[in-house]
Design a protein around this motif. Sequence first.
Motif, mmCIF file in Angstrom:
data_model
loop_
_atom_site.group_PDB
_atom_site.id
_atom_site.type_symbol
_atom_site.label_atom_id
_atom_site.label_comp_id
_atom_site.label_asym_id
_atom_site.label_seq_id
_atom_site.Cartn_x
_atom_site.Cartn_y
_atom_site.Cartn_z
ATOM 1 N N PHE A 87 0.737 -1.201 -0.180
ATOM 2 C CA PHE A 87 -0.209 -0.023 -0.099
ATOM 3 C C PHE A 87 0.923 1.345 0.037
ATOM 4 O O PHE A 87 1.997 1.302 0.521
ATOM 5 N N PRO A 88 0.302 2.301 -0.593
ATOM 6 C CA PRO A 88 1.164 3.553 -0.524
ATOM 7 C C PRO A 88 1.389 4.197 0.831
ATOM 8 O O PRO A 88 0.432 4.065 1.746
ATOM 9 N N GLU A 89 2.487 4.778 0.765
ATOM 10 C CA GLU A 89 2.726 5.536 2.134
ATOM 11 C C GLU A 89 1.675 6.404 2.616
ATOM 12 O O GLU A 89 1.269 7.202 2.026
ATOM 13 N N PRO A 90 0.901 6.175 3.765
ATOM 14 C CA PRO A 90 -0.248 7.228 4.233
ATOM 15 C C PRO A 90 0.332 8.463 4.427
ATOM 16 O O PRO A 90 1.376 8.687 4.943
ATOM 17 N N THR A 91 -0.583 9.412 4.094
ATOM 18 C CA THR A 91 -0.018 10.974 4.326
ATOM 19 C C THR A 91 -0.856 11.507 5.197
ATOM 20 O O THR A 91 -0.686 12.749 5.534
ATOM 21 N N SER A 92 -1.758 11.059 5.982
ATOM 22 C CA SER A 92 -2.538 11.331 7.331
ATOM 23 C C SER A 92 -2.649 10.134 8.418
ATOM 24 O O SER A 92 -2.693 8.914 7.881
ATOM 25 N N GLU A 93 -3.098 10.668 9.496
ATOM 26 C CA GLU A 93 -3.591 9.559 10.403
ATOM 27 C C GLU A 93 -4.682 8.781 10.154
ATOM 28 O O GLU A 93 -4.626 7.599 10.339
ATOM 29 N N LEU A 98 -7.134 3.890 7.890
ATOM 30 C CA LEU A 98 -7.945 3.050 6.978
ATOM 31 C C LEU A 98 -7.109 1.956 6.356
ATOM 32 O O LEU A 98 -7.774 0.849 6.203
ATOM 33 N N GLN A 99 -5.976 1.976 6.431
ATOM 34 C CA GLN A 99 -5.077 0.645 5.821
ATOM 35 C C GLN A 99 -4.916 -0.265 6.734
ATOM 36 O O GLN A 99 -5.292 -1.508 6.562
ATOM 37 N N LEU A 100 -4.956 0.218 8.052
ATOM 38 C CA LEU A 100 -4.730 -0.887 9.190
ATOM 39 C C LEU A 100 -6.210 -1.383 9.412
ATOM 40 O O LEU A 100 -6.230 -2.637 9.690
ATOM 41 N N VAL A 101 -7.259 -0.905 9.195
ATOM 42 C CA VAL A 101 -8.721 -1.214 9.432
ATOM 43 C C VAL A 101 -8.741 -2.551 8.128
ATOM 44 O O VAL A 101 -9.418 -3.366 8.409
ATOM 45 N N ASN A 180 -12.877 8.062 0.740
ATOM 46 C CA ASN A 180 -11.895 7.545 -0.501
ATOM 47 C C ASN A 180 -12.360 6.568 -1.403
ATOM 48 O O ASN A 180 -12.022 5.424 -1.556
ATOM 49 N N PRO A 181 -13.906 6.396 -1.830
ATOM 50 C CA PRO A 181 -14.563 5.669 -2.481
ATOM 51 C C PRO A 181 -14.039 4.993 -3.954
ATOM 52 O O PRO A 181 -14.314 3.844 -4.366
ATOM 53 N N HIS A 182 -13.191 5.990 -4.459
ATOM 54 C CA HIS A 182 -12.535 5.193 -5.816
ATOM 55 C C HIS A 182 -10.796 4.585 -5.519
ATOM 56 O O HIS A 182 -10.393 4.263 -6.437
ATOM 57 N N ASP A 183 -10.734 4.752 -4.258
ATOM 58 C CA ASP A 183 -9.269 4.097 -4.152
ATOM 59 C C ASP A 183 -9.177 2.588 -3.504
ATOM 60 O O ASP A 183 -10.462 2.162 -3.530
ATOM 61 N N VAL A 184 -8.057 2.143 -3.473
ATOM 62 C CA VAL A 184 -7.936 0.874 -3.326
ATOM 63 C C VAL A 184 -8.186 0.555 -1.678
ATOM 64 O O VAL A 184 -9.007 -0.437 -1.347
ATOM 65 N N VAL A 185 -8.063 1.481 -0.850
ATOM 66 C CA VAL A 185 -8.512 1.515 0.519
ATOM 67 C C VAL A 185 -9.597 2.389 0.723
ATOM 68 O O VAL A 185 -9.262 3.672 0.618
ATOM 69 N N THR A 186 -10.934 1.991 1.004
ATOM 70 C CA THR A 186 -11.830 2.796 1.193
ATOM 71 C C THR A 186 -12.726 2.439 2.524
ATOM 72 O O THR A 186 -12.465 1.253 3.019
ATOM 73 N N ALA A 187 -13.781 3.052 2.864
ATOM 74 C CA ALA A 187 -14.626 2.532 3.860
ATOM 75 C C ALA A 187 -15.894 3.571 3.899
ATOM 76 O O ALA A 187 -15.690 4.575 3.565
ATOM 77 N N ILE A 188 -16.968 2.698 4.300
ATOM 78 C CA ILE A 188 -18.298 3.662 4.499
ATOM 79 C C ILE A 188 -18.641 3.535 5.905
ATOM 80 O O ILE A 188 -18.664 2.491 6.725
ATOM 81 N N VAL A 189 -18.781 4.738 6.353
ATOM 82 C CA VAL A 189 -18.917 5.006 7.601
ATOM 83 C C VAL A 189 -20.465 5.586 8.017
ATOM 84 O O VAL A 189 -20.664 6.760 7.473
ATOM 85 N N PRO A 190 -21.316 5.009 8.695
ATOM 86 C CA PRO A 190 -22.465 5.456 8.794
ATOM 87 C C PRO A 190 -22.556 6.701 9.901
ATOM 88 O O PRO A 190 -21.872 6.903 10.843
ATOM 89 N N ALA A 191 -23.525 7.758 9.459
ATOM 90 C CA ALA A 191 -23.587 8.864 10.113
ATOM 91 C C ALA A 191 -23.731 8.701 11.610
ATOM 92 O O ALA A 191 -23.234 9.574 12.497
ATOM 93 N N GLU A 192 -24.533 7.620 12.153
ATOM 94 C CA GLU A 192 -24.912 7.672 13.454
ATOM 95 C C GLU A 192 -23.611 7.320 14.190
ATOM 96 O O GLU A 192 -23.598 7.429 15.449
ATOM 97 N N HIS A 193 -22.519 6.458 13.540
ATOM 98 C CA HIS A 193 -21.244 6.376 14.485
ATOM 99 C C HIS A 193 -20.666 7.673 14.505
ATOM 100 O O HIS A 193 -19.865 7.755 15.614
ATOM 101 N N LEU A 194 -20.648 8.597 13.626
ATOM 102 C CA LEU A 194 -19.787 9.773 13.800
ATOM 103 C C LEU A 194 -20.817 10.637 14.815
ATOM 104 O O LEU A 194 -19.999 11.102 15.640
#
Length: 203
Positions: A87-93, A98-101, A180-194
């Motif tokens: 995976f590419p080097e992450p540029t943010s926390e 996302l990669q670790l998940v 990041n819906p078009h990336d290799v590493v993506t996630a869908i997070v429900p609004a209620e979780h936020l």
Amino acid sequence: MAQRDEADRLVSGPAGVRKPRITEEMRANARRNPDSWLYVIDEAFDPNGPVPSWAVVGAYPVNTRGEVVEDFHPNDRYRPSPKALGFPEPTSELERLLQLVRTEHRPAEDLPKVILDSTLFVYALSPVQRTVIGFHNTDGRVLVPAYTAKSMVPKEWPHARAVLGRDMVELLGGHPVAINPHDVVTAIVPAEHLIKALADEQR
């Protein structure tokens, strides 16, 4: 070194795991530990520190002469790290998490808290827009796309505005965020979780 009964459980690894190359350092280790097993550790972990069982790629048997027998036993519990998967080097926390998940090194439950403090880039019709816009996916669900870097924003978007995750929550209208819906590493997070992550901050 591993005991034989431990290494015997390393019988069938996850699909796509390649047989690790045997280095001179590994051969030297084997010579010092004849009639044992030589563990191969995921490159993201320090082999001299604590290593969870799922970070072991597998094991090679070592014969009585201290020679590595090229009969690799993959670990069926192995979870390749982002580094091992290239995976590419992450540029943010958030990208790092996302990669670790994605690789099951961290639980998905850790995402909402980090999203709150992350800058995301969302779709905008104009530079002054202050709402967020969602899109229907293939099953008809409305998702709000958000990117961790401006360079990842689709070129066809008219504009993208930066917004802090916590400031976006009340604008979602209950719809989930697609990171990041078009990336290799993506996630869908429900609004209620936020929403829950915000509420937990105030306790």
